[in-house]
Design a protein around this motif. Structure first.
Motif, PDB file in Angstrom:
ATOM      1  N   LEU A   1      34.263  38.250  30.192  1.00 18.76           N
ATOM      2  CA  LEU A   1      33.519  37.556  29.141  1.00 18.76           C
ATOM      3  C   LEU A   1      33.512  38.360  27.844  1.00 18.76           C
ATOM      4  N   SER A   2      33.014  39.575  27.870  1.00 17.05           N
ATOM      5  CA  SER A   2      33.044  40.445  26.694  1.00 17.05           C
ATOM      6  C   SER A   2      32.538  41.823  27.089  1.00 17.05           C
ATOM      7  N   GLY A   3      32.900  42.817  26.277  1.00 25.37           N
ATOM      8  CA  GLY A   3      32.444  44.172  26.532  1.00 25.37           C
ATOM      9  C   GLY A   3      33.285  44.897  27.554  1.00 25.37           C
ATOM     10  N   GLU A   4      32.927  46.149  27.785  1.00 23.93           N
ATOM     11  CA  GLU A   4      33.666  47.006  28.701  1.00 23.93           C
ATOM     12  C   GLU A   4      32.826  47.308  29.929  1.00 23.93           C
ATOM     13  N   MET A   5      33.450  47.277  31.106  1.00 23.54           N
ATOM     14  CA  MET A   5      32.742  47.584  32.340  1.00 23.54           C
ATOM     15  C   MET A   5      32.603  49.089  32.501  1.00 23.54           C
ATOM     16  N   ASP A   6      31.535  49.498  33.171  1.00 23.96           N
ATOM     17  CA  ASP A   6      31.309  50.910  33.459  1.00 23.96           C
ATOM     18  C   ASP A   6      32.036  51.257  34.755  1.00 23.96           C
ATOM     19  N   VAL A   7      33.341  51.435  34.647  1.00 24.75           N
ATOM     20  CA  VAL A   7      34.186  51.712  35.801  1.00 24.75           C
ATOM     21  C   VAL A   7      35.120  52.876  35.458  1.00 24.75           C
ATOM     22  N   PRO A   8      35.567  53.630  36.455  1.00 27.83           N
ATOM     23  CA  PRO A   8      36.456  54.768  36.176  1.00 27.83           C
ATOM     24  C   PRO A   8      37.861  54.317  35.797  1.00 27.83           C
ATOM     25  N   ALA A   9      38.555  55.192  35.083  1.00 28.60           N
ATOM     26  CA  ALA A   9      39.932  54.897  34.703  1.00 28.60           C
ATOM     27  C   ALA A   9      40.842  54.901  35.925  1.00 28.60           C
ATOM     28  N   GLU A  10      40.522  55.724  36.912  1.00 29.16           N
ATOM     29  CA  GLU A  10      41.328  55.808  38.134  1.00 29.16           C
ATOM     30  C   GLU A  10      40.382  55.838  39.328  1.00 29.16           C
ATOM     31  N   GLU A  11      40.680  55.038  40.329  1.00 37.84           N
ATOM     32  CA  GLU A  11      39.915  55.095  41.569  1.00 37.84           C
ATOM     33  C   GLU A  11      40.713  54.449  42.689  1.00 37.84           C
ATOM     34  N   THR A  12      40.368  54.822  43.922  1.00 39.83           N
ATOM     35  CA  THR A  12      40.912  54.132  45.088  1.00 39.83           C
ATOM     36  C   THR A  12      39.792  53.276  45.650  1.00 39.83           C
ATOM     37  N   ARG A  13      40.004  51.965  45.628  1.00 40.07           N
ATOM     38  CA  ARG A  13      38.968  51.001  45.984  1.00 40.07           C
ATOM     39  C   ARG A  13      39.443  50.207  47.189  1.00 40.07           C
ATOM     40  N   ASN A  14      38.812  50.440  48.331  1.00 35.83           N
ATOM     41  CA  ASN A  14      39.179  49.747  49.570  1.00 35.83           C
ATOM     42  C   ASN A  14      40.680  49.860  49.849  1.00 35.83           C
ATOM     43  N   GLY A  15      41.204  51.058  49.644  1.00 40.94           N
ATOM     44  CA  GLY A  15      42.602  51.328  49.942  1.00 40.94           C
ATOM     45  C   GLY A  15      43.574  51.027  48.824  1.00 40.94           C
ATOM     46  N   VAL A  16      43.099  50.445  47.716  1.00 42.66           N
ATOM     47  CA  VAL A  16      43.954  50.075  46.590  1.00 42.66           C
ATOM     48  C   VAL A  16      43.774  51.088  45.460  1.00 42.66           C
ATOM     49  N   HIS A  17      44.882  51.597  44.937  1.00 46.98           N
ATOM     50  CA  HIS A  17      44.839  52.553  43.832  1.00 46.98           C
ATOM     51  C   HIS A  17      44.754  51.768  42.519  1.00 46.98           C
ATOM     52  N   VAL A  18      43.623  51.879  41.847  1.00 42.29           N
ATOM     53  CA  VAL A  18      43.363  51.095  40.644  1.00 42.29           C
ATOM     54  C   VAL A  18      43.508  51.978  39.411  1.00 42.29           C
ATOM     55  N   HIS A  19      44.335  51.537  38.481  1.00 41.68           N
ATOM     56  CA  HIS A  19      44.568  52.260  37.230  1.00 41.68           C
ATOM     57  C   HIS A  19      44.092  51.355  36.089  1.00 41.68           C
ATOM     58  N   ARG A  20      43.071  51.796  35.371  1.00 43.03           N
ATOM     59  CA  ARG A  20      42.502  50.979  34.302  1.00 43.03           C
ATOM     60  C   ARG A  20      42.782  51.601  32.941  1.00 43.03           C
ATOM     61  N   VAL A  21      43.240  50.785  32.022  1.00 39.41           N
ATOM     62  CA  VAL A  21      43.495  51.249  30.662  1.00 39.41           C
ATOM     63  C   VAL A  21      42.386  50.734  29.754  1.00 39.41           C
ATOM     64  N   ARG A  22      42.086  51.510  28.730  1.00 33.24           N
ATOM     65  CA  ARG A  22      41.057  51.099  27.767  1.00 33.24           C
ATOM     66  C   ARG A  22      41.705  50.251  26.685  1.00 33.24           C
ATOM     67  N   THR A  23      41.155  49.085  26.444  1.00 34.85           N
ATOM     68  CA  THR A  23      41.670  48.156  25.442  1.00 34.85           C
ATOM     69  C   THR A  23      40.524  47.730  24.532  1.00 34.85           C
ATOM     70  N   THR A  24      40.837  46.937  23.535  1.00 40.67           N
ATOM     71  CA  THR A  24      39.765  46.305  22.795  1.00 40.67           C
ATOM     72  C   THR A  24      39.009  45.381  23.742  1.00 40.67           C
ATOM     73  N   ALA A  25      37.750  45.108  23.440  1.00 39.34           N
ATOM     74  CA  ALA A  25      36.917  44.329  24.367  1.00 39.34           C
ATOM     75  C   ALA A  25      36.062  43.336  23.587  1.00 39.34           C
ATOM     76  N   PHE A  26      36.714  42.530  22.756  1.00 35.34           N
ATOM     77  CA  PHE A  26      35.991  41.546  21.958  1.00 35.34           C
ATOM     78  C   PHE A  26      35.515  40.365  22.793  1.00 35.34           C
ATOM     79  N   GLY A  27      36.230  40.085  23.882  1.00 37.69           N
ATOM     80  CA  GLY A  27      35.832  38.974  24.738  1.00 37.69           C
ATOM     81  C   GLY A  27      36.458  37.659  24.333  1.00 37.69           C
ATOM     82  N   ARG A  28      35.909  36.572  24.866  1.00 38.60           N
ATOM     83  CA  ARG A  28      36.535  35.259  24.762  1.00 38.60           C
ATOM     84  C   ARG A  28      35.910  34.342  23.704  1.00 38.60           C
TER      85      ARG A  28
END
Length: 242
Positions: A49-76
């Protein structure tokens, strides 16, 4: 190097975000990880919807390696803001595909629009094979609601790029026969087209009797035939006349 097949899924949204594509991708990625695949997801940190989630840039979540990049977050809410979010994610994905780790297979979803084009460029320049899980068709959707002129210069350019990216994919997953027909019209071979409808988790959504359903009493629908639409009421739906 891992003996397990390595997979990279690319989509703007992933858990804990609740966008539809995030939920379906999370379900599949965790299933494949439990089945023995080395599963990675490249996504953004912004909320659907809008804004940035409070989540780590890298984590293993339920066996999945998640890589998150920081982008603009103006929303929809604003078109220009949404385009900025799309573009900032697209460029970071392209950079990682061209300079980062190689995977046995990369699968692109279709959020943001034109995301498969980044996959096609990576294949052209680096030889990285990819597939497309087509949740939406762009720019067809934008043409249908009048956002762009499909016959104008911009429309022709966008169609040319997306059609090229679909033809270069090793496979494309569509959601049903009508989407398959549109993708086939892009020049994609039948043997590269596979239909997998969207699904729900049986432990979360399942039929119950009227007597056990508090919503029946709440909205007063005893003895009535009810049709429910479950999904976004976006621009396309808003243009329909029921």
């Amino acid at each position: 190097m891992s003996a397990r097949p390595s997979l990279l899924f690319v989509n703007q949204h992933y858990a804990p975000d609740l966008a539809s594509t995030a939920q379906h991708l999370t379900d599949l990625a965790e299933h494949l990880a439990a089945d023995g695949f080395e599963v990675h997801v490249l996504c953004s940190r912004d909320h659907y919807l809008s804004g940035e989630m409070d989540v780590p840039a890298e984590e293993t979540r339920n066996g999945v390696h998640v890589h998150r990049v920081r982008t603009t977050a103006f929303g929809r809410e604003a078109t220009l803001g949404r385009i900025a979010d799309y573009a900032s994610f697209f460029l970071q994905v392209l950079g990682r595909l061209l300079t980062g780790r190689r995977y046995d297979a990369v699968v692109s979803l279709t959020t943001p629009p034109l995301l498969p084009v980044a996959m096609a460029v990576a294949r052209l320049l680096r030889g990285q094979s990819y597939g497309i899980w087509s949740m939406d068709l762009h720019p067809e959707a934008e043409t249908a609601v009048g956002m762009i002129d499909g016959e104008g210069p911009l429309g022709r350019l966008l169609y040319a790029l997306t059609d090229w990216s679909y033809r270069r994919a090793a496979f494309t997953v569509d959601l049903g026969p009508h989407m398959k027909e549109r993708i086939r019209a892009k020049g994609v071979l039948d043997e590269r087209l596979h239909t997998i409808p969207v699904w729900n988790k049986k432990e979360e959504v399942f039929p119950i009797s009227d007597d056990e359903n508090p919503l029946v009493e709440e909205v007063g629908i005893h003895d009535k035939f009810v049709v429910m639409y479950s999904g976004n009421a976006g621009l396309g739906e808003g243009e329909k006349r029921w």
